[in-house]
Design an enzyme around this catalytic site. Sequence first.
Site, PDB file in Angstrom:
ATOM      1  N   GLU A  79      27.856  45.779  54.553  1.00 48.85           N
ATOM      2  CA  GLU A  79      28.424  45.319  55.827  1.00 48.85           C
ATOM      3  C   GLU A  79      29.797  44.669  55.657  1.00 48.85           C
ATOM      4  OE1 GLU A  79      25.602  42.799  57.818  1.00 48.85           O
ATOM      5  OE2 GLU A  79      24.156  44.412  58.075  1.00 48.85           O
ATOM      6  N   GLU A  93      18.881  48.973  56.193  1.00 50.43           N
ATOM      7  CA  GLU A  93      18.285  47.738  56.732  1.00 50.43           C
ATOM      8  C   GLU A  93      17.896  47.996  58.173  1.00 50.43           C
ATOM      9  OE1 GLU A  93      20.479  44.005  56.602  1.00 50.43           O
ATOM     10  OE2 GLU A  93      21.217  44.454  54.587  1.00 50.43           O
TER      11      GLU A  93
HETATM   12  C1  BGP Z   1      22.291  41.691  57.754  1.00 53.90           C
HETATM   13  C2  BGP Z   1      22.599  41.250  56.354  1.00 53.90           C
HETATM   14  C3  BGP Z   1      21.482  40.586  55.645  1.00 53.90           C
HETATM   15  C4  BGP Z   1      20.505  39.804  56.506  1.00 53.90           C
HETATM   16  C5  BGP Z   1      20.221  40.468  57.843  1.00 53.90           C
HETATM   17  C6  BGP Z   1      19.462  39.638  58.838  1.00 53.90           C
HETATM   18  O1  BGP Z   1      23.436  41.623  58.522  1.00 53.90           O
HETATM   19  O2  BGP Z   1      23.012  42.332  55.547  1.00 53.90           O
HETATM   20  O3  BGP Z   1      22.021  39.855  54.592  1.00 53.90           O
HETATM   21  O4  BGP Z   1      20.771  38.485  56.518  1.00 53.90           O
HETATM   22  O5  BGP Z   1      21.410  40.913  58.461  1.00 53.90           O
HETATM   23  O6  BGP Z   1      20.322  38.804  59.555  1.00 53.90           O
HETATM   24  P1  BGP Z   1      20.190  37.235  59.595  1.00 53.90           P
HETATM   25  O7  BGP Z   1      19.826  36.826  58.225  1.00 53.90           O
HETATM   26  O8  BGP Z   1      21.535  36.737  60.000  1.00 53.90           O
HETATM   27  O9  BGP Z   1      19.146  36.929  60.616  1.00 53.90           O
END
Ligand code: BGP
Length: 466
Positions: free
Chosen positions: A167, A366
């Site tokens: 990302e 993801e």
């Molecule tokens: C994505 C990232 C992760 C993770 C996930 C969940 O953007 O790659 O690292 O954190 O989001 O989001 P958050 O942890 O902000 O709830």
Amino acid sequence: MTTYQFPQGFWWGSAASGLQTEGTIPGDGKGKNIWDHWYEIAPEKFFNGVGPEKTSQLYTKYKEDVQLMKETGHNSFRTSIQWSRLFPEGTGEINQQAVDFYNEYINELIANGIEPFINLYHFDMPMPLQEKGGWLDRGTVEAYVHYAKTCFQLFGDRVKHWFTHNEPIVPVEMGYLYQQHYPAEINLEHAVQVGFHEALSNALAVKAYREMGLDGEIGIILNLTPSYPRDENDPKDVKASVIADAFFNRSFLDPAVKGEFPKELIEICKELEILPDYQEEDLKTIKANTVDVLGVNYYQPRRVKAKETPIDHSNGPLPEDYFDYYDWPEKRINPYRGWEIYEKGIYDILINLRDNYGNIRCYISENGMGVEDEQRFLNAEGMIEDDYRIEFVTEHLKYVHQAIQEGANCLGYHMWTCMDNWSWLNAYKNRYGFISVDLAEDGKRTIKKSGHWFKTVSEANGFTVE
Ligand code: BGP
């Protein structure tokens, strides 16, 4: 009853990152990164004051964790190497303890039939490099390429799936526009320069990987947020969505896959006189070194409409000068994270890649649902019954399946995440894992209902629903 069967060899697993899982223990030789620093100077920003040193302790528990991955049906798993663990100063001297740890961890995964997918940069800029400007500074690109090459040399004999960045738009927007990551600036000109250096570093790492003649593949992981206009028959709304898409998706998707930046973005940068500093050679490097494979992180769509509110220039220009966010009345929200749940978005992304990006090899890297206070769902046996997560994954997988049926080149599905882990400013507020982590009990792991369910899906290479 309908059966959703996935192609042979489909990657079933989950994703995590080094910083969010490993933790720090005294004497491990890790250097400081921007999260360690930010926590030191502003601990109140972090949910319940929990900082990045207290993550899920994978550094000491990785053997147990790999067994749990096996028990939850993983045939593949992604994590990242922590740059500041391998190079405490960002460059220069290497930390041998880190080399030993990553070697053992990778070997443990492979010995248990889990294919390691390794990412290089996941928001964890070493502090000594940040002090010189981080991604704003061209020197960081050089340091990154050295770091990347070192990783390929050390682990490339066993790791066959590499990713340059996770990302890359996030450090741009959260670090330089919306103040959720250090250095928390609001400065579009800096954001553009940071983005350019990240895109260049991706191309240079791809180039270096190819030059080393290793027998794996290299890609990038992007969070694609399909931009839907309020009214697709209104040209002004459509234009707003095209610009939002150029800022947040195509800014990295186009250079990584097609080797060029979106013309809409270049025009805006020219108009605002914020084109990044670059060398002519850089554009050739980006053109010549596109990725083999694309990881797609999908959480939520972006809904926009033509700009209706007055432009606020108190912080200089912003992407939002070109569109307004649209609050779709029919949206469904995950209330804990505040993100819209829209399963069809995953299908739209895959079809877009099929039609407009040469049907590049890709996978869902993801997807997931963070929920607060999951202890509410503990059953008598001490297992969290997270039926909402099973439903969330099932509904997304149905659309992934449909896209594959229609020719999308999607090779797998990784959930965010394996075990509950530390999240940026939210720390342990929202839990995403197939496996719970009890912080009060020294990080005790327990597989959730969704983890047991995922194993059945992985073993059957699909699922059957009514
Ligand atoms: C994505 C990232 C992760 C993770 C996930 C969940 O953007 O790659 O690292 O954190 O989001 O989001 P958050 O942890 O902000 O709830």
